[in-house]
Design an enzyme around this catalytic site. Structure first.
Site, PDB file in Angstrom:
ATOM      1  N   ALA A   1     -27.053 -15.172   4.035  1.00 23.02           N
ATOM      2  CA  ALA A   1     -27.951 -14.096   4.483  1.00 23.02           C
ATOM      3  C   ALA A   1     -27.767 -13.921   5.982  1.00 23.02           C
ATOM      4  O   ALA A   1     -27.108 -14.717   6.647  1.00 23.02           O
ATOM      5  CB  ALA A   1     -29.403 -14.446   4.165  1.00 23.02           C
ATOM      6  N   LYS A   2     -28.357 -12.876   6.507  1.00 23.73           N
ATOM      7  CA  LYS A   2     -28.371 -12.647   7.950  1.00 23.73           C
ATOM      8  C   LYS A   2     -29.477 -11.651   8.250  1.00 23.73           C
ATOM      9  O   LYS A   2     -29.866 -10.847   7.402  1.00 23.73           O
ATOM     10  CB  LYS A   2     -27.031 -12.100   8.452  1.00 23.73           C
ATOM     11  CG  LYS A   2     -26.718 -12.493   9.877  1.00 23.73           C
ATOM     12  CD  LYS A   2     -26.295 -13.951   9.977  1.00 23.73           C
ATOM     13  CE  LYS A   2     -25.877 -14.296  11.410  1.00 23.73           C
ATOM     14  NZ  LYS A   2     -25.348 -15.676  11.483  1.00 23.73           N
TER      15      LYS A   2
END
Length: 417
Positions: free
Chosen positions: A104-105
């Site tokens: 994720a980011k």
């Protein structure tokens, strides 16, 4: 320079590696795209009483191998395609070092250095409340990235805990030690880059003592990498930050520079006899054996690639080299240790921090470093071996390993319903 889309860069690399593995499109098509993309508008009351609205993102690329994991970036150039690319890189980074995370980011479009501490705290708390439905220790665990730090992670942890009604230290990693952080986490990414550099020098039969190194980006990762390599005997001939760079063919005085920057000063204000001030692009072309891009993505591109003189590139930043530049560097005989391997030390120790939070049992810094080093060394050997076996660059080798592990997880789990 042509307009650069980092997510398209990811897709090209994935397609290339998947074709080498012999996968038909249906085996890997789903891992090319994020599972979930959240965009929010974050209203913040400024110190003068006005209200500004900031764009924020959280992208979960994959949860096939475990909870999503990835940093949170505060930078004026944040955009959705960048965050999507960074989330995908996190999926493959976690897979290549074989820790049970997906990718994720997140990011907010803001220059954090133009906000007061109070404004930054209010922005962080509001943003946390708006992404709270999709994050958590069992689903998605943020961490520091460009423009954020341990203090910001502490604010996120507190905000999330207040919303849940009890302390939840495992919601983020990279926190202050006082609220469940792991000793050694702050240095972990730089330490991993140092280990990757030592490993590639050993493979190429080059001694670390006296080897010339240029480091673009003197933030957390670049400065720690410089410090650790300097302590191993390497000669850091160039270093740079957002204000510009320094060059000295005889080697920079890294301890003195670290002391100068410790109070928040930028390198443009550093003066020393024999040290020349250079630009960030100029640094990429200095005469050195090892080049370590530790700033932002897309630094080695069609405008700068022809100037690269280094024999080895160790990617401390995420996505610093474009696909087109990769091909040019390969023809020039440059060996690249790719980002999803070289800078994975941070997520390895983030994993350790998360495990400790869940177990409420904490390790010493010596224990943390001792557990991280064999993971980094083993992962390097695996990537090196498959790249030699298949006759491909190390980047392709890393993706062969990562994509195989993610696809195997997808096949095992199957599609639902």
């Amino acid at each position: 320079m042509a307009e650069y889309n980092p997510f398209e860069n990811v897709l090209k690399v994935v397609d290339n590696a998947a074709s080498l593995l012999g996968y038909p499109p249906q085996d890997y098509e789903m891992i090319k795209y994020p599972e979930r993309e959240l965009q929010v508008s974050v209203p913040v009351e400024m110190d003068d009483g006005s209200v500004r609205v900031f764009d924020g993102y959280r992208v979960q690329h994959s949860t096939l191998r475990g909870p999503a994991k990835g940093g949170l970036r505060y930078h004026p150039n944040v955009n959705k395609d960048e965050v999507k690319a960074l989330a995908a890189w996190m999926t493959f980074k976690c897979a290549v070092v074989n820790i049970p995370y997906g990718g994720a980011k997140g990011g907010v479009v803001v220059d954090p250095f133009k906000l007061s501490k109070g404004e930054l705290r209010r922005l962080t708390r509001r943003f946390t409340s708006m992404i709270a439905p999709v994050i958590g220790p069992d689903s998605d665990i943020p961490a520091p990235d460009v423009g954020t730090n341990a203090e910001v992670m502490g604010w996120i942890m507190d905000t999330y805990s207040m919303l849940r009604g009890h302390c939840v230290p495992g919601v983020v990693t990279g926190k202050p030690l006082s609220v469940g952080g792991a000793p050694g986490r702050n240095e972990a990414t730089g330490r991993g880059v140092m280990l990757s550099t030592l490993n590639i020098l050993k493979k190429m039969d080059m001694p670390v003592n006296g080897v010339s190194v240029a480091v673009q980006g003197f933030g957390n990762v670049g400065s720690i990498t410089s410090k650790l390599l300097h302590e191993k005997g390497a000669k850091i001939v160039a270093a740079s930050d957002v204000s510009g760079g320094l060059y000295c063919a005889e080697g920079l005085d890294i301890p003195r520079i670290l002391e100068f920057t410790s109070g928040g000063k930028l390198l443009e204000g550093y003066e020393q006899e024999g040290v020349k001030h250079i630009g960030n692009e100029e640094l990429l072309g200095v005469d050195c054996t090892v080049l370590i891009p530790a700033a932002l993505e897309n630094q080695i591109n069609d405008k700068t690639v022809d100037n690269v003189k280094a024999k080895i590139i160790v990617e401390a930043a995420n996505g610093p080299t474009t696909v087109e530049s990769d091909a040019i560097l390969e023809k020039k005989g440059v060996t690249i240790v790719p980002d999803i391997l070289a800078n994975a030390g941070g997520v390895v120790v983030s994993y350790f921090e998360w495990v400790q939070n869940i177990q409420s049992m904490y390790w010493t810094e010596e224990e943390v470093n001792a557990r991280m080093e064999p993971i980094m060394n083993r992962s390097f050997e695996e990537v090196w071996d498959i790249s030699k076996e298949k006759g491909v660059p190390m980047r392709t080798g890393a993706y062969l390993i990562a994509i195989k592990r993610v696809v195997e997880a997808q096949k095992t789990r199957g599609l639902w319903p």
